[in-house]
Design a protein around this motif. Sequence first.
Motif, PDB file in Angstrom:
ATOM      1  N   ASN B 115       0.843  -1.196   0.000  1.00 42.81           N
ATOM      2  CA  ASN B 115       0.000   0.000   0.000  1.00 42.81           C
ATOM      3  C   ASN B 115       0.875   1.241   0.000  1.00 42.81           C
ATOM      4  O   ASN B 115       2.090   1.168   0.143  1.00 42.81           O
ATOM      5  CB  ASN B 115      -0.911   0.005   1.225  1.00 42.81           C
ATOM      6  N   ASP B 116       0.229   2.363  -0.179  1.00 45.17           N
ATOM      7  CA  ASP B 116       0.931   3.630  -0.116  1.00 45.17           C
ATOM      8  C   ASP B 116       0.821   4.169   1.299  1.00 45.17           C
ATOM      9  O   ASP B 116      -0.051   3.753   2.061  1.00 45.17           O
ATOM     10  CB  ASP B 116       0.290   4.614  -1.109  1.00 45.17           C
ATOM     11  N   ARG B 117       1.714   5.101   1.631  1.00 41.31           N
ATOM     12  CA  ARG B 117       1.606   5.679   2.984  1.00 41.31           C
ATOM     13  C   ARG B 117       0.342   6.522   3.129  1.00 41.31           C
ATOM     14  O   ARG B 117      -0.086   6.808   4.242  1.00 41.31           O
ATOM     15  CB  ARG B 117       2.849   6.515   3.301  1.00 41.31           C
ATOM     16  N   ALA B 118      -0.256   6.898   2.027  1.00 43.44           N
ATOM     17  CA  ALA B 118      -1.461   7.718   2.093  1.00 43.44           C
ATOM     18  C   ALA B 118      -2.738   6.896   1.895  1.00 43.44           C
ATOM     19  O   ALA B 118      -3.830   7.434   1.897  1.00 43.44           O
ATOM     20  CB  ALA B 118      -1.392   8.831   1.059  1.00 43.44           C
ATOM     21  N   THR B 119      -2.593   5.583   1.742  1.00 38.49           N
ATOM     22  CA  THR B 119      -3.774   4.723   1.646  1.00 38.49           C
ATOM     23  C   THR B 119      -4.566   4.817   2.941  1.00 38.49           C
ATOM     24  O   THR B 119      -3.986   4.910   4.008  1.00 38.49           O
ATOM     25  CB  THR B 119      -3.338   3.260   1.434  1.00 38.49           C
ATOM     26  N   SER B 120      -5.893   4.793   2.841  1.00 36.91           N
ATOM     27  CA  SER B 120      -6.650   4.884   4.086  1.00 36.91           C
ATOM     28  C   SER B 120      -6.687   3.522   4.769  1.00 36.91           C
ATOM     29  O   SER B 120      -6.699   2.472   4.127  1.00 36.91           O
ATOM     30  CB  SER B 120      -8.061   5.416   3.829  1.00 36.91           C
ATOM     31  N   TYR B 121      -6.694   3.580   6.088  1.00 32.65           N
ATOM     32  CA  TYR B 121      -6.682   2.355   6.899  1.00 32.65           C
ATOM     33  C   TYR B 121      -7.906   1.498   6.617  1.00 32.65           C
ATOM     34  O   TYR B 121      -7.834   0.282   6.606  1.00 32.65           O
ATOM     35  CB  TYR B 121      -6.643   2.770   8.375  1.00 32.65           C
ATOM     36  N   GLU B 122      -9.027   2.155   6.352  1.00 27.56           N
ATOM     37  CA  GLU B 122     -10.265   1.416   6.111  1.00 27.56           C
ATOM     38  C   GLU B 122     -10.135   0.491   4.904  1.00 27.56           C
ATOM     39  O   GLU B 122     -10.511  -0.681   4.959  1.00 27.56           O
ATOM     40  CB  GLU B 122     -11.415   2.407   5.894  1.00 27.56           C
ATOM     41  N   TYR B 124      -7.343  -0.595   3.558  1.00 26.98           N
ATOM     42  CA  TYR B 124      -6.341  -1.620   3.859  1.00 26.98           C
ATOM     43  C   TYR B 124      -6.971  -2.769   4.644  1.00 26.98           C
ATOM     44  O   TYR B 124      -6.770  -3.948   4.331  1.00 26.98           O
ATOM     45  CB  TYR B 124      -5.203  -0.974   4.651  1.00 26.98           C
ATOM     46  N   ILE B 125      -7.769  -2.422   5.647  1.00 27.51           N
ATOM     47  CA  ILE B 125      -8.415  -3.455   6.463  1.00 27.51           C
ATOM     48  C   ILE B 125      -9.396  -4.263   5.618  1.00 27.51           C
ATOM     49  O   ILE B 125      -9.478  -5.486   5.738  1.00 27.51           O
ATOM     50  CB  ILE B 125      -9.124  -2.817   7.681  1.00 27.51           C
ATOM     51  N   PRO B 175       5.682   0.054   2.208  1.00 30.87           N
ATOM     52  CA  PRO B 175       4.746   0.921   1.482  1.00 30.87           C
ATOM     53  C   PRO B 175       5.453   1.908   0.565  1.00 30.87           C
ATOM     54  O   PRO B 175       6.579   2.311   0.836  1.00 30.87           O
ATOM     55  CB  PRO B 175       4.010   1.655   2.611  1.00 30.87           C
TER      56      PRO B 175
END
Lengths: 145, 178
Positions: B115-122, B124-125, B175
Amino acid sequence: MSKFKRKKKKDEVRISTASLPDIVFMLLFFFMVVTVIRQKEIMVKIHLPQATEVTKLEDPRKTDHIYIGPPRNTRQQNAAAVIQINDKFVKKERVAASIAKDKGETVALQVDKGVTMGVVTDVKLEMRKAERLKVHYIAHQENRE
Amino acid sequence: MFKQKKQRESKEINAGSMADIAFLLLIFFLVTTTINAEKGIRVKLPPFVPEPVSEDINDRNVLSIKINKLNQVLVEGKSSNVMALREMTKEFIMNPDNRQDMPSQPTSAIVSIQNDRATSYEVYIQAYNEIKGAYNELWDEMAREKYGHEYETLPKDMKQKIQDQIPLVISEAEPTEY
């Protein structure tokens, strides 16, 4: 004759309360056993994500909680996410030091769903450095179908 | 005579307030109790190594999932979405059509997520949940086929046997940063 009857009725109305303490104690012990005392005040705003493949925490008493989200006491919109471990704020670089004890125990990560992965990745790296490898991404149970 | 009687009386304790005390404690525990056990996705992180060694892995064994900063999902170079991940992962691991770009057996399958460092956690989960869900479904299917029971109800050694046949390997790459 009628006199006797009346007396009998009065006797029947009385209920013995002698076993009341026992009943209450039983309830008390039940709650003592299932209880997890909430001793932490969460100082960050967290809206948990939803997931289907969730399992319960194995031992909630022994897990450390890490909360990541925007701080609660700010009016600022889009405030940067902060990290709270157990009951105090911790800087990113200090995460490993503050969770290094209790190796092997689970860490519950409660992260706001709006947080970006950068912070989460940094915390994960710190946890790996501290050898806290069992992680639970806390999420709400989602029911599909 | 009198003295003895007095002693006997003092041995009695009034238990009338016992219920009150117990109620007080009960109410305390009722208030502080949180029965709703927290639930979450269980993950085992890899141990920390200062300099990660890059292993040479046959490309057909790796399902590469990438999520960029706009939360768009790329699977094996093709744009996709999070909800399709479960089916794609299942097909990739089992490779029912014996395709050349998928692993020859489930034991060599690796799911890689970046993922990217700016990907949202939601997001990703969600992605992680779908991959985990794919494995859970495969394990469940195998458990029903082999033992006739749901995977969750099996004893530990049987679970282990199933996991040996379809091992859960999720690799998380460093990331990206834009």
